[in-house]
Write a protein that holds these residues in place. Structure first.
Motif, PDB file in Angstrom:
ATOM      1  N   LEU A   1      56.570  23.881  21.056  1.00 40.35           N
ATOM      2  CA  LEU A   1      55.122  24.092  21.022  1.00 40.35           C
ATOM      3  C   LEU A   1      54.744  25.396  21.720  1.00 40.35           C
ATOM      4  CD1 LEU A   1      53.255  20.717  21.606  1.00 40.35           C
ATOM      5  CD2 LEU A   1      53.129  22.279  19.661  1.00 40.35           C
ATOM      6  N   ASP A   2      55.357  25.637  22.876  1.00 36.72           N
ATOM      7  CA  ASP A   2      55.034  26.848  23.617  1.00 36.72           C
ATOM      8  C   ASP A   2      55.417  28.081  22.817  1.00 36.72           C
ATOM      9  OD1 ASP A   2      54.107  25.275  25.590  1.00 36.72           O
ATOM     10  OD2 ASP A   2      55.904  25.384  26.843  1.00 36.72           O
ATOM     11  N   ALA A   3      56.491  27.981  22.052  1.00 36.43           N
ATOM     12  CA  ALA A   3      56.953  29.130  21.271  1.00 36.43           C
ATOM     13  C   ALA A   3      55.987  29.430  20.126  1.00 36.43           C
ATOM     14  CB  ALA A   3      58.354  28.852  20.738  1.00 36.43           C
ATOM     15  N   ASN A   4      55.716  28.431  19.308  1.00 34.88           N
ATOM     16  CA  ASN A   4      54.810  28.649  18.173  1.00 34.88           C
ATOM     17  C   ASN A   4      53.472  27.995  18.450  1.00 34.88           C
ATOM     18  OD1 ASN A   4      57.473  27.813  17.959  1.00 34.88           O
ATOM     19  ND2 ASN A   4      57.441  27.980  15.721  1.00 34.88           N
ATOM     20  N   GLN A   5      52.562  28.782  18.940  1.00 30.43           N
ATOM     21  CA  GLN A   5      51.272  28.226  19.351  1.00 30.43           C
ATOM     22  C   GLN A   5      50.499  27.590  18.196  1.00 30.43           C
ATOM     23  OE1 GLN A   5      48.620  30.485  21.619  1.00 30.43           O
ATOM     24  NE2 GLN A   5      49.851  30.411  23.479  1.00 30.43           N
TER      25      GLN A   5
ATOM     26  N   ASP B   1      46.005  16.853  17.888  1.00 27.96           N
ATOM     27  CA  ASP B   1      46.272  17.833  18.928  1.00 27.96           C
ATOM     28  C   ASP B   1      47.679  17.589  19.449  1.00 27.96           C
ATOM     29  OD1 ASP B   1      46.503  19.333  21.161  1.00 27.96           O
ATOM     30  OD2 ASP B   1      44.701  18.579  22.159  1.00 27.96           O
ATOM     31  N   PRO B   2      48.620  18.438  19.068  1.00 27.40           N
ATOM     32  CA  PRO B   2      50.013  18.181  19.413  1.00 27.40           C
ATOM     33  C   PRO B   2      50.254  18.126  20.918  1.00 27.40           C
ATOM     34  CG  PRO B   2      49.730  20.375  18.482  1.00 27.40           C
ATOM     35  CD  PRO B   2      48.441  19.653  18.294  1.00 27.40           C
ATOM     36  N   ARG B   3      49.535  18.922  21.649  1.00 25.41           N
ATOM     37  CA  ARG B   3      49.775  18.920  23.107  1.00 25.41           C
ATOM     38  C   ARG B   3      49.325  17.613  23.746  1.00 25.41           C
ATOM     39  NH1 ARG B   3      49.489  23.847  21.654  1.00 25.41           N
ATOM     40  NH2 ARG B   3      50.980  25.369  22.495  1.00 25.41           N
TER      41      ARG B   3
ATOM     42  N   LEU C   1      64.449  15.387  24.706  1.00 23.29           N
ATOM     43  CA  LEU C   1      63.789  15.551  23.405  1.00 23.29           C
ATOM     44  C   LEU C   1      62.348  16.029  23.591  1.00 23.29           C
ATOM     45  CD1 LEU C   1      63.737  15.193  20.314  1.00 23.29           C
ATOM     46  CD2 LEU C   1      62.939  12.861  20.696  1.00 23.29           C
ATOM     47  N   ILE C   2      61.662  15.389  24.534  1.00 28.11           N
ATOM     48  CA  ILE C   2      60.279  15.786  24.800  1.00 28.11           C
ATOM     49  C   ILE C   2      60.212  17.228  25.278  1.00 28.11           C
ATOM     50  CG2 ILE C   2      58.366  15.418  26.392  1.00 28.11           C
ATOM     51  CD1 ILE C   2      58.625  12.529  26.110  1.00 28.11           C
ATOM     52  N   ASP C   3      61.127  17.601  26.151  1.00 29.89           N
ATOM     53  CA  ASP C   3      61.163  18.987  26.613  1.00 29.89           C
ATOM     54  C   ASP C   3      61.369  19.934  25.439  1.00 29.89           C
ATOM     55  OD1 ASP C   3      60.745  18.229  29.201  1.00 29.89           O
ATOM     56  OD2 ASP C   3      62.870  18.207  29.749  1.00 29.89           O
ATOM     57  N   LYS C   4      62.214  19.523  24.536  1.00 31.69           N
ATOM     58  CA  LYS C   4      62.477  20.359  23.365  1.00 31.69           C
ATOM     59  C   LYS C   4      61.203  20.530  22.539  1.00 31.69           C
ATOM     60  CE  LYS C   4      65.056  19.655  19.215  1.00 31.69           C
ATOM     61  NZ  LYS C   4      66.056  18.741  18.621  1.00 31.69           N
TER      62      LYS C   4
END
Lengths: 229, 229
Positions: free
Chosen positions: A123-127, A178-180, A115-118
């Motif tokens: 996140l990486d896709a939509n900055q 900060d989502p990251r 789930l975390i990887d997803k």
DNA sequence: AAACGCATTATTGTCGACAATCTTACTTGA
DNA sequence: TCAAGTAAGATTGTCGACAATAATGCGTTT
């Protein structure tokens, strides 16, 4: 008037309670506004009986306050109440993380890593995205809570406190987070759980929530009230 | 039938909720028994309207469970639920103790020491006594909870969870507890609070409650159901 | 004799109306 | 003009009755 969304439930009272909860959380019924029984009964097309039961339920959820012979009012969000609520969350979800460290199976842990990887991929896709705090089974926190296997804890966090917490998130628009950073913290918590380090898991979960509450506080200090829907 | 104790309240619904809560906690309405609306309405001399509202409230307190079109049942105490509840208490009261360590004034601390001394004296006087867990302002735990200054936490612990906890204490007769040991633990917790050691206060409070839960568990394993009143 | 189905009964869910209380607007007096 | 008291209006609290659903008991069938 807005009888459009009708989630058929066993009883009218439950329906109304559900719809009222949504209406309040989304802001369609504004904070601090008075709940008029005749008016709402007319709007939802029911009698005052089931409506009153629904209001009593909402009072139990802490979404409205009632005074005898006067009526019900939607709660007014404020910083102090938010901090108090999140302090409780800290205690409770911290405990949930601690418990999860001993109860979660290897498969569950694996599934949570996925789930975390997803989330990471998303996140990486939509900055620019804001890492929308999705409810449902894709929410990291809900997963941890359920993993605690503590029925009472689960009920309290997911049924009784959840509505108010959602309301705080909603009305402050929660842009600051900060989502990251959040994702990193999630991963650290899960690492601790995977290693069966209950103490650490609790500590990290507490910090994580404490940080979220600080951000929310700042948001509430600078942003005014949010608009409905 | 037993309309003797009538605590005049603003609304009938509140009265009934209060009386029903007491009846359930004391065992006058036995565990697992069905709540018949017509029957109870007749007993308390009210219509079914306020009675239903009271039942909805009790459901929120976790004292009864309701299923649509079937009715309400008094909960059935069991060990697992008790342990789950006390785990929550551990998290919440632990947090309360931590908060109290920073919020309590010198006078409050002093007053609490006096309360403990009073309990001590009471114990020394009546050796055989069972250190009755008195509610009200003389209860050490309630004092700590209120000292936390966290409105949400206070409400949750003293209004929502309190009834169920009282019920567990009541029905297991709680004989096993060693009052002197409990008192020593209270004093240790207060010492930590007086020294503003939040971490320690939380730790000690958790241990204290955990110990109580272990004792309750043993009591529930060996003692059968308690009798009313 | 046991099990299934149906009818009867009782209980819960919902409704509209009345009573009690609060709110509001108006009148009256200083 | 302002304040207090009062009366009108509206809202909440409570009640009894009807509708819908579940529980119960009986009769029938295999």
């Amino acid at each position: 008037m807005n009888n459009l969304i009708s989630i058929k439930s066993a009883t009218l009272s439950e329906d109304i309670a559900q719809q009222l909860t949504n209406a309040i959380v989304t802001g369609h019924i504004p904070q601090g506004s008075k709940i008029s029984e005749p008016e709402l009964a007319k709007q939802y097309g029911v009698s005052r009986g089931p409506l009153r039961e629904a209001i009593v339920k909402l009072e139990g959820l802490g979404l409205v306050t009632r005074t005898a012979n006067v009526g019900a009012r939607v709660i007014q969000l404020n910083i102090q109440d938010m901090l108090d609520t999140f302090t409780m969350r800290e205690a409770l979800e911290g405990m949930a993380a601690r418990l999860a460290a001993t109860t979660m199976s290897g498969e569950e842990v694996k599934s949570l890593y996925q789930l975390i990887d997803k989330h990471q991929a998303h996140l990486d896709a939509n900055q620019d995205d804001h890492y929308v705090q999705q409810g449902g089974n894709d929410d990291f926190h809900l997963r941890i809570i359920h993993a605690s296997r503590n029925t009472k804890l689960i009920r309290l966090l997911t049924e009784e406190l959840y509505a108010v917490i959602r309301m705080y998130r909603r009305h402050t628009a929660d842009q600051r987070s900060d989502p990251r950073q959040a994702l990193r913290e999630h991963r650290a918590i899960l690492d601790a759980i995977a290693n069966h380090e209950g103490d650490l898991a609790e500590l990290l979960m507490r910090r994580h929530i404490s940080r979220a509450s600080h951000l929310l506080k700042q948001a509430m200090e600078h942003v005014s009230v949010a608009s409905p829907s």
